[in-house]
Design a protein around this motif. Structure first.
Motif, short mmCIF file in Angstrom:
data_model
loop_
_atom_site.label_atom_id
_atom_site.label_comp_id
_atom_site.label_asym_id
_atom_site.label_seq_id
_atom_site.Cartn_x
_atom_site.Cartn_y
_atom_site.Cartn_z
N TYR A 56 0.80 -1.44 0.02
CA TYR A 56 0.10 -0.07 0.20
C TYR A 56 0.87 1.19 -0.13
N GLY A 57 2.12 1.36 0.59
CA GLY A 57 2.96 2.31 0.68
C GLY A 57 3.04 2.92 2.04
N LEU A 163 11.90 7.16 -11.80
CA LEU A 163 12.02 6.03 -12.64
C LEU A 163 11.98 4.85 -12.31
N ASN A 164 12.04 4.65 -10.84
CA ASN A 164 11.73 3.39 -10.21
C ASN A 164 11.55 3.47 -8.69
N THR A 165 10.71 2.51 -7.90
CA THR A 165 10.83 2.75 -6.58
C THR A 165 10.78 1.33 -5.84
N ARG A 166 11.12 1.42 -4.65
CA ARG A 166 11.11 0.16 -3.85
C ARG A 166 10.52 0.71 -2.57
N ILE A 167 9.87 -0.17 -1.82
CA ILE A 167 9.08 -0.04 -0.58
C ILE A 167 9.54 -1.30 0.16
N ASP A 168 9.98 -0.90 1.52
CA ASP A 168 10.22 -2.01 2.39
C ASP A 168 9.89 -1.54 3.88
N GLU A 170 11.80 -0.30 6.16
CA GLU A 170 12.72 0.72 6.51
C GLU A 170 12.02 2.08 5.69
N GLY A 171 11.63 2.01 4.85
CA GLY A 171 11.26 3.22 3.93
C GLY A 171 10.68 2.99 2.64
N MET A 172 10.61 4.11 1.94
CA MET A 172 10.29 3.93 0.57
C MET A 172 11.41 4.82 -0.08
N HIS A 173 11.82 4.24 -1.24
CA HIS A 173 13.19 4.66 -1.97
C HIS A 173 12.64 4.78 -3.42
N ALA A 174 13.54 5.87 -4.11
CA ALA A 174 13.23 5.59 -5.44
C ALA A 174 14.42 6.34 -6.34
N VAL A 175 14.53 6.10 -7.60
CA VAL A 175 15.47 6.60 -8.50
C VAL A 175 14.84 7.67 -9.34
#
Length: 186
Positions: A56-57, A163-168, A170-175
């Motif tokens: 969900y984010g 350009l891309n995202t990753r959620i885990d 620990e947090g939410m990350h993007a390039v």
């Protein structure tokens, strides 16, 4: 060069959603007392608000809790713990690929690129995703990327495209990229 207003032809999609969600809460028998609804409400808020969920984010805020689910606990055999399936509504933040977002550059500027933050989202913009006329000036205080009338340093507000995202957990990350039309310093 300042960023121009977004042209009307650019499609926008929201990265904020109002979702119907569900959470399983387990309470020990010692926690079953008169103010059970208040305890369930507080436990739900503690477990979900301000947390990251891959599906969900980031849960920004719980807006409504279904009171009916609070009165229907199920006793677990063996432990005596009681489980409650709580339905609630929440506002969540989940950016997607190709979305344009405004962010603030953080203190991490290197020759490899820079980091920025947009709320709970950590963003990295690689030197490969910067315009070719920008160069890293490590001698500047503070260090910065500069060129073509732009200076990017800590605290600079920028508009980038994800350009891309990753959620885990620990947090939410993007390039992101800084190289396209209508992107740059805000």
């Amino acid at each position: 060069a300042e960023v121009q207003a977004r042209p009307p032809s650019v499609e926008t999609r929201s990265m904020f959603f109002h979702l119907d969600l569900e959470k399983l809460i387990v309470l020990a028998p010692k926690d079953l007392r008169r103010n059970l609804r208040d305890l369930l409400r507080a436990t739900l808020l503690r477990l979900v608000e301000g947390k990251f969920f891959r599906k969900y984010g980031y849960v920004v805020a719980v807006t409504n809790i279904d009171e009916d689910g609070m009165s229907q606990g199920r006793i677990m055999e063996g432990s005596g713990d009681v489980t409650f399936r709580i339905k609630y509504q929440a506002i969540v933040f989940k950016p997607f690929r190709n979305e344009v977002i405004d962010a603030m550059v953080t203190e991490h500027l290197t020759k490899e690129g820079f980091f920025a933050k947009a709320g709970p989202l950590d963003i990295f913009v690689s030197h490969r995703n910067l315009p070719p006329d920008l160069e890293f000036d490590h001698d500047a205080v503070p260090p910065m990327w500069k060129g073509d009338g732009m200076e990017i340093s800590k605290g600079t507000n920028v508009r980038v495209k994800i350009l891309n995202t990753r959620i885990d957990a620990e947090g939410m990350h993007a390039v992101a990229t800084f190289k396209e039309d209508y992107l740059g310093i805000v």
